[in-house]
Design a protein around this motif. Sequence first.
Motif, PDB file in Angstrom:
ATOM      1  N   LEU A 238     -16.107  39.077  74.219  1.00 33.22           N
ATOM      2  CA  LEU A 238     -15.992  40.008  75.330  1.00 33.22           C
ATOM      3  C   LEU A 238     -16.843  41.233  75.042  1.00 33.22           C
ATOM      4  O   LEU A 238     -17.120  42.035  75.911  1.00 33.22           O
ATOM      5  CB  LEU A 238     -14.535  40.422  75.533  1.00 33.22           C
ATOM      6  N   ASP A 239     -17.233  41.373  73.797  1.00 35.72           N
ATOM      7  CA  ASP A 239     -18.012  42.515  73.362  1.00 35.72           C
ATOM      8  C   ASP A 239     -19.022  42.012  72.324  1.00 35.72           C
ATOM      9  O   ASP A 239     -18.797  40.983  71.703  1.00 35.72           O
ATOM     10  CB  ASP A 239     -17.073  43.552  72.730  1.00 35.72           C
TER      11      ASP A 239
ATOM     12  N   LYS B 277     -24.724  38.876  79.371  1.00 37.21           N
ATOM     13  CA  LYS B 277     -23.377  38.858  79.961  1.00 37.21           C
ATOM     14  C   LYS B 277     -22.981  37.482  80.519  1.00 37.21           C
ATOM     15  O   LYS B 277     -21.892  36.981  80.259  1.00 37.21           O
ATOM     16  CB  LYS B 277     -23.331  39.886  81.111  1.00 37.21           C
TER      17      LYS B 277
ATOM     18  N   PHE C 246      -2.728  36.479  76.097  1.00 36.79           N
ATOM     19  CA  PHE C 246      -2.560  37.927  76.072  1.00 36.79           C
ATOM     20  C   PHE C 246      -1.097  38.293  75.899  1.00 36.79           C
ATOM     21  O   PHE C 246      -0.192  37.509  76.184  1.00 36.79           O
ATOM     22  CB  PHE C 246      -3.064  38.535  77.388  1.00 36.79           C
TER      23      PHE C 246
ATOM     24  N   ALA D  29     -20.192  34.733  79.260  1.00 33.42           N
ATOM     25  CA  ALA D  29     -19.108  34.229  80.110  1.00 33.42           C
ATOM     26  C   ALA D  29     -19.042  32.709  80.029  1.00 33.42           C
ATOM     27  O   ALA D  29     -17.973  32.116  79.903  1.00 33.42           O
ATOM     28  CB  ALA D  29     -19.325  34.682  81.553  1.00 33.42           C
ATOM     29  N   LYS D  30     -20.197  32.084  80.081  1.00 29.00           N
ATOM     30  CA  LYS D  30     -20.262  30.630  80.022  1.00 29.00           C
ATOM     31  C   LYS D  30     -19.773  30.126  78.657  1.00 29.00           C
ATOM     32  O   LYS D  30     -19.062  29.120  78.559  1.00 29.00           O
ATOM     33  CB  LYS D  30     -21.714  30.193  80.242  1.00 29.00           C
TER      34      LYS D  30
ATOM     35  N   PHE E 116      -7.831  32.158  75.662  1.00 26.36           N
ATOM     36  CA  PHE E 116      -7.214  33.471  75.438  1.00 26.36           C
ATOM     37  C   PHE E 116      -5.725  33.447  75.763  1.00 26.36           C
ATOM     38  O   PHE E 116      -5.305  32.870  76.767  1.00 26.36           O
ATOM     39  CB  PHE E 116      -7.852  34.526  76.345  1.00 26.36           C
TER      40      PHE E 116
ATOM     41  N   SER F 299      -8.352  45.412  67.251  1.00 18.04           N
ATOM     42  CA  SER F 299      -8.597  45.074  68.658  1.00 18.04           C
ATOM     43  C   SER F 299     -10.087  44.881  68.925  1.00 18.04           C
ATOM     44  O   SER F 299     -10.492  43.949  69.636  1.00 18.04           O
ATOM     45  CB  SER F 299      -8.063  46.179  69.566  1.00 18.04           C
TER      46      SER F 299
ATOM     47  N   SER G 155       0.545  40.411  77.704  1.00 20.10           N
ATOM     48  CA  SER G 155       1.254  40.484  78.996  1.00 20.10           C
ATOM     49  C   SER G 155       0.933  39.273  79.880  1.00 20.10           C
ATOM     50  O   SER G 155       0.898  39.380  81.095  1.00 20.10           O
ATOM     51  CB  SER G 155       0.901  41.784  79.700  1.00 20.10           C
TER      52      SER G 155
ATOM     53  N   ARG H 153     -17.673  31.702  76.630  1.00 18.55           N
ATOM     54  CA  ARG H 153     -16.211  31.868  76.578  1.00 18.55           C
ATOM     55  C   ARG H 153     -15.527  30.705  77.276  1.00 18.55           C
ATOM     56  O   ARG H 153     -14.527  30.170  76.811  1.00 18.55           O
ATOM     57  CB  ARG H 153     -15.798  33.167  77.299  1.00 18.55           C
ATOM     58  N   ASN H 154     -16.118  30.337  78.427  1.00 21.78           N
ATOM     59  CA  ASN H 154     -15.545  29.266  79.238  1.00 21.78           C
ATOM     60  C   ASN H 154     -15.483  27.944  78.485  1.00 21.78           C
ATOM     61  O   ASN H 154     -14.569  27.152  78.657  1.00 21.78           O
ATOM     62  CB  ASN H 154     -16.372  29.136  80.524  1.00 21.78           C
TER      63      ASN H 154
ATOM     64  N   ASN I 160     -11.943  41.589  70.328  1.00 19.68           N
ATOM     65  CA  ASN I 160     -12.869  41.588  71.458  1.00 19.68           C
ATOM     66  C   ASN I 160     -14.183  40.901  71.105  1.00 19.68           C
ATOM     67  O   ASN I 160     -14.745  40.152  71.904  1.00 19.68           O
ATOM     68  CB  ASN I 160     -13.156  43.018  71.924  1.00 19.68           C
TER      69      ASN I 160
END
Lengths: 406, 252
Positions: free
Chosen positions: B58-59, B78, B93, B82-83, B91, B49, B95, B85-86, B53
């Motif tokens: 995310l990490d 940070k 998941f 985010a940019k 992703f 996991s 759930s 990742r975008n 991440n």
Amino acid sequence: MNYSNLFRIAIRALIRNKMRAFLTMLGIIIGVASVIAMLAIGEGSKQKIRGEISSMGTNMVMVMPNMQRRGGVSLGASNSMALKYTDVIALRNEATSLAEVSPEVRANGQVIYGNQNTQTTMYGVSEEYLSIKKLEILSGRFFNSNEIKSMSKACILGQTVVENLFGAGADPVGLTIRVKKLPFLIIGVLKDKGESGMGQDQDDLILAPYTTVQRRLAAIDYINGIYASAISEEKSPEAIKETEEVLRRTHKLKESAENDFRVMSQSELLKTVSSITDILTYLLGAIAGISLLVGGIGIMNIMLVSVTERTREIGLRMSVGGRGKDIMKQFLAESIILSILGGLLGVLFGYLLARLAGSLMSSHAIVKTQAVVLAFIVCFIIGVFFGWYPARKAANLNPIDALRYE
Amino acid sequence: MNNNIIEINGLRKDYHIGEVTVHALRGVDLKIKEGEFVAIMGASGSGKSTMLNILGCLDTPTAGDYLLDGINVNTMNKDALAKFRNKKLGFVFQSYNLLARTTALENVELPLFYNSKVRSKERKESAIMALEAVGLSDRMHHMPNQLSGGQQQRVAIARSLVNNPVLILADEPTGNLDTRTSFEIMELFQNLNDKGRTIVYVTHEPDIAKFGTRNVLFRDGKIQRESLVTDRLNAREILETLPVENIEEFDK
């Protein structure tokens, strides 16, 4: 994320919880409504009092004799002999900021007509008095300078005196009344003026030439006061100063000597009364403002709940590229919409409340544009201020933890 | 250019919980080429996991290098992450993580909302295309609660595709689904992989891992075993062997 999307998403999030959004807004609605209503009622009564005072002439300047002491015994102000008719002449000639000047000589006494009688005050004045005091003739005429010179026994009655002697609505012009055994011919009747702001009956009076009252009734050589009008309301402070200078000179007062007279202006009185009603208005507004504050805290509370509830959504938004500030903007947008919308409904509700209160209190409640604009600005600030903490909390979430939040 | 989408060298990740330091990853080297379909496996606590991440930006790692699409992620803050990742990642998941009371179309549009360069018309078109790619063009205006689990996961996959990422990361994508639907999802992934998508997914089911082209097994924060899948399963073929009606009735 651009702003139209931001607000669209925020509105959708609020619609998802309609009831909750409405209840949160209710705090703001009640707060804004009470602020608007209170300010409107305050403003309404302020303007009512102002109107009453203004109807007496806002540019009026009054000169009263000061209390005199002789050997430690106060002789009272009304018996002071400090003011003379020469002061009136001096003011007419020298005070450039005064438009009109009239002396005032008062005599109290019983007024008799037939088997009716009444106690009233006879004011001995000059022709200028009418316009200085903003009095109007209902029927007949005012006296002229010839009648002043000849100490003519002509008089003009106020409505209360007419009512007491002749009955309401009567026109006694041409009849003769007796004042202290002297016969006076009624040449005119004044228009009804009502109570003054201080509850004094302004129609309980008789006007006569000052010469007549001074010599024939009071038998004095001084006058009780001087009424004048400044050129304009703005000039009245200057008029006061000038009046003081002229009178000190004619009274031959030394540098060190105190004035033996007092000069007041209606605009000063107006200022005092206005400041009192202003304080009252602000006080009412402040109390209402507290409920607005409570409404703001309600917004913060709900936004905090909302952030916790939507932790996973925040995590998802972050993982697909939402930055902290994007998340923050989104939650701020929600709280601002809540507060602005609440403000809008509050203004509407407050306006109705003010109308209702105005009709109940028989004074107008005036909703000022400034109050409405202020309410909106305050709402916006509340939205930002109380939305800030929850929004920051959302923005500072760690996406990994937020995604796993159960 | 060696077409490495992912290049990881000596990656370490420590967590400090109070005074205890947990070494979640203790030196991982991994390369994933463009067009690979990699399953990450391992028991819980093995570090898989944490790995995901970090792969998902995310990490950030404590030590070591992580190059995604040739760009070193370690130094990013940070907002930059985010940019990143975008632009680069999609992703999926376990759930689904769809926004409630929001249509499938708008759920798919979500990543593009955070890209200011994408106009609203373009955003909608991309989302429609992504939904067509997962076979849900007839469910575009359905809310998540009007969709089955498998359909919800398809929407989530469409969402991961919409920004045309270099890498799709799936965290136990079949974990909440029944066998048949799991195979359907894996079929969709295999289709996407056939068209050249690079996919990395975490699973603890050996069967599901066999749909990938390569398996990476984690144990105690290290890669214990890496192996190419020799007996790779074809999801479409398996689906054809399953008795269709019974399961669909059961699904309802």
